[in-house]
Design a protein around this motif. Structure first.
Motif, mmCIF file in Angstrom:
data_model
loop_
_atom_site.group_PDB
_atom_site.id
_atom_site.type_symbol
_atom_site.label_atom_id
_atom_site.label_comp_id
_atom_site.label_asym_id
_atom_site.label_seq_id
_atom_site.Cartn_x
_atom_site.Cartn_y
_atom_site.Cartn_z
ATOM 1 N N LEU A 148 0.836 -1.198 0.000
ATOM 2 C CA LEU A 148 0.000 0.000 0.000
ATOM 3 C C LEU A 148 0.873 1.251 0.000
ATOM 4 O O LEU A 148 1.949 1.279 0.611
ATOM 5 N N PRO A 149 0.438 2.321 -0.642
ATOM 6 C CA PRO A 149 1.204 3.571 -0.636
ATOM 7 C C PRO A 149 1.198 4.227 0.748
ATOM 8 O O PRO A 149 0.237 4.086 1.511
ATOM 9 N N ASP A 150 2.257 4.950 1.062
ATOM 10 C CA ASP A 150 2.382 5.585 2.377
ATOM 11 C C ASP A 150 1.696 6.948 2.452
ATOM 12 O O ASP A 150 1.362 7.411 3.547
ATOM 13 N N ASP A 151 1.478 7.597 1.321
ATOM 14 C CA ASP A 151 0.948 8.967 1.339
ATOM 15 C C ASP A 151 -0.407 9.083 2.015
ATOM 16 O O ASP A 151 -0.606 9.990 2.840
ATOM 17 N N PRO A 152 -1.405 8.226 1.717
ATOM 18 C CA PRO A 152 -2.696 8.367 2.399
ATOM 19 C C PRO A 152 -2.590 8.180 3.911
ATOM 20 O O PRO A 152 -3.275 8.861 4.668
ATOM 21 N N VAL A 153 -1.716 7.271 4.338
ATOM 22 C CA VAL A 153 -1.548 7.033 5.774
ATOM 23 C C VAL A 153 -0.935 8.253 6.449
ATOM 24 O O VAL A 153 -1.400 8.701 7.517
ATOM 25 N N GLU A 154 0.088 8.807 5.828
ATOM 26 C CA GLU A 154 0.736 9.991 6.404
ATOM 27 C C GLU A 154 -0.222 11.171 6.440
ATOM 28 O O GLU A 154 -0.239 11.938 7.412
ATOM 29 N N ALA A 155 -1.040 11.314 5.417
ATOM 30 C CA ALA A 155 -2.004 12.412 5.392
ATOM 31 C C ALA A 155 -3.042 12.247 6.499
ATOM 32 O O ALA A 155 -3.451 13.235 7.138
ATOM 33 N N ALA A 156 -3.465 10.997 6.733
ATOM 34 C CA ALA A 156 -4.447 10.750 7.787
ATOM 35 C C ALA A 156 -3.858 11.032 9.163
ATOM 36 O O ALA A 156 -4.532 11.580 10.045
ATOM 37 N N MET A 198 -1.523 13.220 9.800
ATOM 38 C CA MET A 198 -1.422 14.678 9.909
ATOM 39 C C MET A 198 -2.777 15.308 10.256
ATOM 40 O O MET A 198 -2.835 16.345 10.927
ATOM 41 N N ASP A 199 -3.866 14.660 9.810
ATOM 42 C CA ASP A 199 -5.204 15.176 10.114
ATOM 43 C C ASP A 199 -5.700 14.746 11.486
ATOM 44 O O ASP A 199 -6.830 15.082 11.875
ATOM 45 N N GLY A 200 -4.878 13.985 12.212
ATOM 46 C CA GLY A 200 -5.232 13.595 13.577
ATOM 47 C C GLY A 200 -6.071 12.342 13.692
ATOM 48 O O GLY A 200 -6.783 12.159 14.689
ATOM 49 N N ALA A 201 -6.020 11.463 12.702
ATOM 50 C CA ALA A 201 -6.805 10.225 12.749
ATOM 51 C C ALA A 201 -6.225 9.270 13.789
ATOM 52 O O ALA A 201 -5.008 9.162 13.955
ATOM 53 N N SER A 202 -7.109 8.592 14.515
ATOM 54 C CA SER A 202 -6.684 7.588 15.485
ATOM 55 C C SER A 202 -6.275 6.313 14.745
ATOM 56 O O SER A 202 -6.615 6.132 13.567
ATOM 57 N N PRO A 203 -5.553 5.401 15.414
ATOM 58 C CA PRO A 203 -5.172 4.148 14.743
ATOM 59 C C PRO A 203 -6.377 3.368 14.210
ATOM 60 O O PRO A 203 -6.316 2.790 13.121
ATOM 61 N N LEU A 204 -7.480 3.345 14.974
ATOM 62 C CA LEU A 204 -8.670 2.641 14.513
ATOM 63 C C LEU A 204 -9.277 3.315 13.284
ATOM 64 O O LEU A 204 -9.664 2.659 12.320
ATOM 65 N N GLN A 205 -9.357 4.640 13.321
ATOM 66 C CA GLN A 205 -9.872 5.375 12.160
ATOM 67 C C GLN A 205 -8.964 5.198 10.955
ATOM 68 O O GLN A 205 -9.440 5.079 9.817
ATOM 69 N N TRP A 213 -9.701 1.676 9.553
ATOM 70 C CA TRP A 213 -11.042 1.493 9.007
ATOM 71 C C TRP A 213 -11.294 2.325 7.759
ATOM 72 O O TRP A 213 -11.950 1.870 6.828
ATOM 73 N N HIS A 214 -10.769 3.555 7.744
ATOM 74 C CA HIS A 214 -11.094 4.473 6.647
ATOM 75 C C HIS A 214 -9.993 4.608 5.592
ATOM 76 O O HIS A 214 -10.258 5.128 4.510
ATOM 77 N N VAL A 215 -8.784 4.165 5.913
ATOM 78 C CA VAL A 215 -7.676 4.314 4.964
ATOM 79 C C VAL A 215 -7.128 2.956 4.537
ATOM 80 O O VAL A 215 -7.105 2.626 3.347
ATOM 81 N N THR A 216 -6.676 2.177 5.514
ATOM 82 C CA THR A 216 -6.021 0.909 5.193
ATOM 83 C C THR A 216 -6.997 -0.116 4.620
ATOM 84 O O THR A 216 -6.735 -0.730 3.576
ATOM 85 N N ARG A 236 -9.027 -3.849 0.323
ATOM 86 C CA ARG A 236 -10.211 -4.637 0.005
ATOM 87 C C ARG A 236 -10.024 -5.584 -1.187
ATOM 88 O O ARG A 236 -10.425 -6.754 -1.104
ATOM 89 N N PRO A 237 -9.427 -5.169 -2.300
ATOM 90 C CA PRO A 237 -9.225 -6.129 -3.403
ATOM 91 C C PRO A 237 -8.373 -7.331 -3.013
ATOM 92 O O PRO A 237 -8.667 -8.469 -3.392
#
Length: 293
Positions: A184-192, A194-201, A204-207, A212-213
């Motif tokens: 998986l690419p690292d950019d979406p995780v790093e952006a999340a 930076m936006d203050g997402a919790s590990p669970l969020q 659930w919403h990024v990883t 899914r495929p």
């Protein structure tokens, strides 16, 4: 020009032996089993057969033993694949980080997969033995409890069979999902982050949406393989006690090689094949729908 034509013909001629082997080993038995399913052919009486049409299929659909085997197969595949996926994704998330000895852990995970099914079944059969199995020994030594008859109890036999399958094939889920996580690419995780997402969020919403495929493909492969299970269940319980752990694969074997009703066994096999095709086709359709979003 002539040399090019000769080389082209030679190229196709080289495929002929391979195609003949494939046809003789797949297509011919495939057609033979279909034709046999329409007869009352018995291997012990090959000369006394007659065409019965769809009678074998009607008999299979109304046979209570086949219905029990069908239900056992659905329970076995559903429970095994579900728990293997849950454990697989949790362990993959734990291993998807830099830590000492991670390569050794991944290597150890391969050991259950490398063991042959018959050896796995025999090993766990000894472990669950009522008289001198290790589980009943520790229940008695530590808690003073007389251990149950794990493989002889109608209520416990199926959970034991599912547990053994989980032990052997959860590593497949772990390694496949771990490979998906690391791709998986690292950019979406790093952006999340930076936006203050919790590990669970974050999960659930990024990883999970990105994974899914991979999840659908892994579930599809594992489900198809679980439907074919035979060796472990046969060596563990022989389909018993009664019919409590008899899968469709065991029912086909029993009808074909113990009752010698080859035509009827072929009909059950075809119904089994149709069941697997219907379930896997729905998975594939769902996979294409999800990946096209």
């Amino acid at each position: 020009m002539i040399k090019n034509q000769e080389s082209g013909r030679l190229k196709y001629l080289l495929f002929v032996p391979t195609m003949l082997v494939l046809i003789s080993m797949t297509i011919v038995p495939f057609i033979f089993s279909l034709l046999t399913s329409l007869t009352n052919y018995k291997a012990t009486e090959p000369e006394r057969w007659s065409f019965v049409g769809l009678d074998n299929f009607v008999r299979a659909l109304t046979d209570k033993d086949v219905q029990i085997s069908f239900l056992n197969t659905v329970i076995y595949v559903g429970c095994a694949v579900f728990f293997e996926f849950i454990l697989g994704i949790l362990i993959a998330l734990l291993l998807n980080r830099k830590m000492k000895g991670i390569s050794v852990i991944r290597m150890l995970l391969l050991l259950p997969m490398m063991a042959t099914p018959v050896a796995v079944g025999l090993m766990w059969r000894w472990l669950f033995n009522t008289d001198f199995g290790i589980f009943n020994y520790y229940l008695s030594a530590w808690f003073g409890i007389t251990g149950p008859n794990w493989l002889g109890d109608h209520a416990l036999a199926m959970p034991v069979v599912v547990l053994v399958d989980i032990w052997q094939w959860t590593p497949f889920m772990v390694l496949s999902l771990l490979a998906g996580l690391q791709s998986l690419p690292d950019d979406p995780v790093e952006a999340a982050w930076m936006d203050g997402a919790s590990p669970l969020q974050l999960f659930w919403h990024v990883t999970l949406p990105q994974l899914r495929p991979v999840i659908l493909v892994v579930l599809l492969i594992r489900m198809i393989d679980a439907f074919k299970s035979f060796d472990v269940v046969w060596t563990l319980t022989n389909g018993g006690p009664g019919l409590s752990t008899e899968l469709l694969s065991l029912r086909v074997y029993r009808v074909a090689f113990k009752f010698w009703e080859t035509g009827y066994a072929s009909a059950i096999s075809w119904l089994f094949l149709i069941l697997v095709i219907v379930i896997t086709s729905q998975f594939i359709r769902f996979l294409y729908r999800e990946t096209s979003k």
